[in-house]
Scaffold this motif. Structure first.
Motif, PDB file in Angstrom:
ATOM      1  N   ALA A   1       0.861  -1.179   0.000  1.00  0.00           N
ATOM      2  CA  ALA A   1       0.000   0.000   0.000  1.00  0.00           C
ATOM      3  C   ALA A   1       0.898   1.229   0.000  1.00  0.00           C
ATOM      4  CB  ALA A   1      -0.928   0.005   1.209  1.00  0.00           C
ATOM      5  N   VAL A   2       0.320   2.383  -0.303  1.00  0.00           N
ATOM      6  CA  VAL A   2       1.093   3.624  -0.394  1.00  0.00           C
ATOM      7  C   VAL A   2       0.361   4.740   0.331  1.00  0.00           C
ATOM      8  CG1 VAL A   2       1.924   5.441  -1.956  1.00  0.00           C
ATOM      9  CG2 VAL A   2       2.246   3.040  -2.561  1.00  0.00           C
ATOM     10  N   VAL A   3       1.126   5.573   1.047  1.00  0.00           N
ATOM     11  CA  VAL A   3       0.612   6.798   1.657  1.00  0.00           C
ATOM     12  C   VAL A   3       1.320   7.985   1.016  1.00  0.00           C
ATOM     13  CG1 VAL A   3       0.407   8.174   3.767  1.00  0.00           C
ATOM     14  CG2 VAL A   3       0.081   5.689   3.857  1.00  0.00           C
ATOM     15  N   LEU A   4       0.543   8.953   0.555  1.00  0.00           N
ATOM     16  CA  LEU A   4       1.077  10.231   0.094  1.00  0.00           C
ATOM     17  C   LEU A   4       0.844  11.238   1.210  1.00  0.00           C
ATOM     18  CD1 LEU A   4      -0.391  10.345  -3.547  1.00  0.00           C
ATOM     19  CD2 LEU A   4       1.725   9.267  -2.749  1.00  0.00           C
ATOM     20  N   PRO A   5       1.913  11.727   1.857  1.00  0.00           N
ATOM     21  CA  PRO A   5       1.749  12.523   3.078  1.00  0.00           C
ATOM     22  C   PRO A   5       1.478  13.997   2.791  1.00  0.00           C
ATOM     23  CG  PRO A   5       4.063  12.238   2.614  1.00  0.00           C
ATOM     24  CD  PRO A   5       3.323  11.470   1.539  1.00  0.00           C
TER      25      PRO A   5
ATOM     26  N   ARG B   1       2.244  15.439  -9.400  1.00  0.00           N
ATOM     27  CA  ARG B   1       1.577  14.386 -10.184  1.00  0.00           C
ATOM     28  C   ARG B   1       2.466  13.864 -11.301  1.00  0.00           C
ATOM     29  NH1 ARG B   1      -2.527  16.023 -14.901  1.00  0.00           N
ATOM     30  NH2 ARG B   1      -1.963  13.878 -15.325  1.00  0.00           N
ATOM     31  N   PHE B   2       3.485  14.651 -11.713  1.00  0.00           N
ATOM     32  CA  PHE B   2       4.386  14.232 -12.780  1.00  0.00           C
ATOM     33  C   PHE B   2       5.655  13.564 -12.260  1.00  0.00           C
ATOM     34  CE2 PHE B   2       1.938  17.767 -14.674  1.00  0.00           C
ATOM     35  CZ  PHE B   2       1.386  17.097 -15.745  1.00  0.00           C
ATOM     36  N   SER B   3       5.764  13.388 -10.944  1.00  0.00           N
ATOM     37  CA  SER B   3       6.924  12.689 -10.393  1.00  0.00           C
ATOM     38  C   SER B   3       6.948  11.249 -10.887  1.00  0.00           C
ATOM     39  CB  SER B   3       6.867  12.704  -8.859  1.00  0.00           C
ATOM     40  OG  SER B   3       6.953  14.017  -8.357  1.00  0.00           O
ATOM     41  N   PRO B   4       8.135  10.692 -11.129  1.00  0.00           N
ATOM     42  CA  PRO B   4       8.212   9.307 -11.608  1.00  0.00           C
ATOM     43  C   PRO B   4       7.442   8.328 -10.737  1.00  0.00           C
ATOM     44  CG  PRO B   4      10.342  10.362 -11.835  1.00  0.00           C
ATOM     45  CD  PRO B   4       9.464  11.342 -11.097  1.00  0.00           C
ATOM     46  N   VAL B   5       7.497   8.511  -9.406  1.00  0.00           N
ATOM     47  CA  VAL B   5       6.831   7.548  -8.530  1.00  0.00           C
ATOM     48  C   VAL B   5       5.325   7.550  -8.740  1.00  0.00           C
ATOM     49  CG1 VAL B   5       6.431   9.047  -6.517  1.00  0.00           C
ATOM     50  CG2 VAL B   5       6.889   6.610  -6.190  1.00  0.00           C
ATOM     51  N   MET B   6       4.756   8.692  -9.166  1.00  0.00           N
ATOM     52  CA  MET B   6       3.310   8.753  -9.329  1.00  0.00           C
ATOM     53  C   MET B   6       2.834   7.909 -10.503  1.00  0.00           C
ATOM     54  SD  MET B   6       1.916  10.112  -6.847  1.00  0.00           S
ATOM     55  CE  MET B   6       0.264  10.007  -7.566  1.00  0.00           C
TER      56      MET B   6
ATOM     57  N   VAL C   1      -4.257   3.137  -1.629  1.00  0.00           N
ATOM     58  CA  VAL C   1      -3.498   4.381  -1.634  1.00  0.00           C
ATOM     59  C   VAL C   1      -4.247   5.392  -0.778  1.00  0.00           C
ATOM     60  CG1 VAL C   1      -2.552   6.261  -3.028  1.00  0.00           C
ATOM     61  CG2 VAL C   1      -2.618   3.931  -3.957  1.00  0.00           C
ATOM     62  N   LEU C   2      -3.528   6.012   0.151  1.00  0.00           N
ATOM     63  CA  LEU C   2      -4.107   7.038   1.023  1.00  0.00           C
ATOM     64  C   LEU C   2      -3.359   8.339   0.795  1.00  0.00           C
ATOM     65  CD1 LEU C   2      -5.892   8.008   3.423  1.00  0.00           C
ATOM     66  CD2 LEU C   2      -4.055   7.205   4.947  1.00  0.00           C
ATOM     67  N   GLY C   3      -4.075   9.400   0.447  1.00  0.00           N
ATOM     68  CA  GLY C   3      -3.486  10.718   0.310  1.00  0.00           C
ATOM     69  C   GLY C   3      -3.995  11.630   1.411  1.00  0.00           C
ATOM     70  N   ILE C   4      -3.074  12.184   2.184  1.00  0.00           N
ATOM     71  CA  ILE C   4      -3.429  13.048   3.316  1.00  0.00           C
ATOM     72  C   ILE C   4      -3.051  14.480   2.981  1.00  0.00           C
ATOM     73  CG2 ILE C   4      -3.079  13.501   5.759  1.00  0.00           C
ATOM     74  CD1 ILE C   4      -2.141  10.564   6.031  1.00  0.00           C
ATOM     75  N   CYS C   5      -4.009  15.393   3.040  1.00  0.00           N
ATOM     76  CA  CYS C   5      -3.783  16.823   2.814  1.00  0.00           C
ATOM     77  C   CYS C   5      -3.144  17.047   1.445  1.00  0.00           C
ATOM     78  CB  CYS C   5      -2.951  17.402   3.956  1.00  0.00           C
ATOM     79  SG  CYS C   5      -2.966  19.216   4.005  1.00  0.00           S
ATOM     80  N   ASN C   6      -1.870  17.375   1.386  1.00  0.00           N
ATOM     81  CA  ASN C   6      -1.209  17.545   0.095  1.00  0.00           C
ATOM     82  C   ASN C   6      -1.302  16.267  -0.739  1.00  0.00           C
ATOM     83  OD1 ASN C   6       2.130  18.020  -1.162  1.00  0.00           O
ATOM     84  ND2 ASN C   6       0.309  19.118  -1.823  1.00  0.00           N
ATOM     85  N   GLY C   7      -1.282  15.118  -0.064  1.00  0.00           N
ATOM     86  CA  GLY C   7      -1.460  13.853  -0.776  1.00  0.00           C
ATOM     87  C   GLY C   7      -2.827  13.753  -1.424  1.00  0.00           C
TER      88      GLY C   7
ATOM     89  N   GLN D   1      -4.516  16.342  -2.499  1.00  0.00           N
ATOM     90  CA  GLN D   1      -4.420  17.235  -3.649  1.00  0.00           C
ATOM     91  C   GLN D   1      -3.724  16.544  -4.819  1.00  0.00           C
ATOM     92  OE1 GLN D   1      -2.250  20.127  -1.433  1.00  0.00           O
ATOM     93  NE2 GLN D   1      -4.067  21.270  -0.770  1.00  0.00           N
ATOM     94  N   ILE D   2      -2.668  15.790  -4.521  1.00  0.00           N
ATOM     95  CA  ILE D   2      -1.941  15.074  -5.581  1.00  0.00           C
ATOM     96  C   ILE D   2      -2.835  14.012  -6.225  1.00  0.00           C
ATOM     97  CG2 ILE D   2       0.019  13.556  -6.050  1.00  0.00           C
ATOM     98  CD1 ILE D   2       1.504  15.024  -3.768  1.00  0.00           C
ATOM     99  N   LEU D   3      -3.623  13.314  -5.415  1.00  0.00           N
ATOM    100  CA  LEU D   3      -4.520  12.293  -5.960  1.00  0.00           C
ATOM    101  C   LEU D   3      -5.558  12.904  -6.899  1.00  0.00           C
ATOM    102  CD1 LEU D   3      -5.161  10.015  -2.856  1.00  0.00           C
ATOM    103  CD2 LEU D   3      -3.721   9.522  -4.847  1.00  0.00           C
ATOM    104  N   CYS D   4      -6.058  14.084  -6.548  1.00  0.00           N
ATOM    105  CA  CYS D   4      -7.024  14.757  -7.428  1.00  0.00           C
ATOM    106  C   CYS D   4      -6.340  15.226  -8.707  1.00  0.00           C
ATOM    107  CB  CYS D   4      -7.673  15.928  -6.704  1.00  0.00           C
ATOM    108  SG  CYS D   4      -8.814  15.456  -5.382  1.00  0.00           S
ATOM    109  N   GLU D   5      -5.146  15.792  -8.577  1.00  0.00           N
ATOM    110  CA  GLU D   5      -4.413  16.246  -9.762  1.00  0.00           C
ATOM    111  C   GLU D   5      -4.040  15.081 -10.667  1.00  0.00           C
ATOM    112  OE1 GLU D   5      -3.696  19.236 -10.874  1.00  0.00           O
ATOM    113  OE2 GLU D   5      -4.511  20.383  -9.186  1.00  0.00           O
TER     114      GLU D   5
END
Length: 222
Positions: free
Chosen positions: A43-47, A63-68, A81-87, A89-93
């Motif tokens: 699993a992955v967490v985007l902090p 969103r354009f980072s290689p890991v994404m 995958v869990l995105g918290i706050c900025n995470g 935002q990244i999931l929406c982008e």
């Protein structure tokens, strides 16, 4: 379980998220935004934080980072995958979640304890919570207002994709008091407040946030 926590340039809460993962009984695996693989995590967490200084829009560059590219592919296969706050935002982008997060309606950064109601406990990340559980975690954001068109909002409501809702007043102008949403499959969750700051007595508002990090094993096994 091995849960990867991604660090982007400007991440602030990656270490806190790793700690929450460990307190939840899992192994935290640090991942770097430039990685081209997920190191075999489950699993992955985007902090939270301010990746790339929130230039353009919060999360728009990350969103354009290689890991994404790896995260998007893995999420499509069902990886939690869990995105918290900025995470979030990244999931929406990254179009893993609908809607967008824009500047708070009062145009100020906010930091406070926040009550939430968990409205969907059937996702990969919320299975530890009872139906309509009310919890208190930390909220800290400047661009935390969740926005979507009316048709999308109606669909999220109708299909049970609203994961959490603000209680006790709307802190940032989010439409319909939405604090977090999930995708149709339930494996991708975005949450604007910070459960990783409420995982241990004496540090933050209590342990209400720990459920996001303890129910994952049961959910995946189920």
């Amino acid at each position: 379980m091995r849960i990867g926590v991604v660090t982007f340039p400007g991440s602030l809460d990656d270490v806190d998220a790793q700690r929450a993962v460990r307190l939840g009984g899992n192994e935290a695996v640090p991942l770097w935004h430039g990685d081209h693989d997920l190191r075999g995590v489950d699993a992955v967490v985007l902090p939270g934080g301010f990746s790339y200084g929130d230039y353009l829009r919060a999360g728009a560059i990350s969103r354009f980072s290689p890991v994404m590219a790896e995260v998007v592919e893995a999420a499509g296969r069902g990886m939690p995958v869990l995105g918290i706050c900025n995470g979030f935002q990244i999931l929406c982008e990254s179009h893993l979640l609908p809607g967008a997060l824009i500047r708070n309606d009062h145009r100020r950064f906010i930091c406070r304890e926040q009550r939430l109601r968990i409205e969907n406990n059937r996702t990969s990340w919320t299975g530890s919570f009872a139906d309509d559980a009310e919890i208190t975690v930390v909220l800290k954001n400047g661009e935390g207002a969740f926005m979507a068109d009316s048709a999308t909002l109606d669909r999220l409501e109708g299909e049970g994709q609203v994961v959490a809702r603000y209680l006790g007043g709307n802190p940032n102008g989010s439409q319909r008091d939405i604090a977090g949403v999930t995708n149709e499959r339930g494996n991708v969750v975005g949450l604007m407040p910070h459960p990783e700051h409420a995982v241990e007595e004496g540090y933050g508002p209590g342990t209400d946030g720990l459920g996001f990090f303890t129910g994952l094993v049961e959910s995946v096994l189920a």
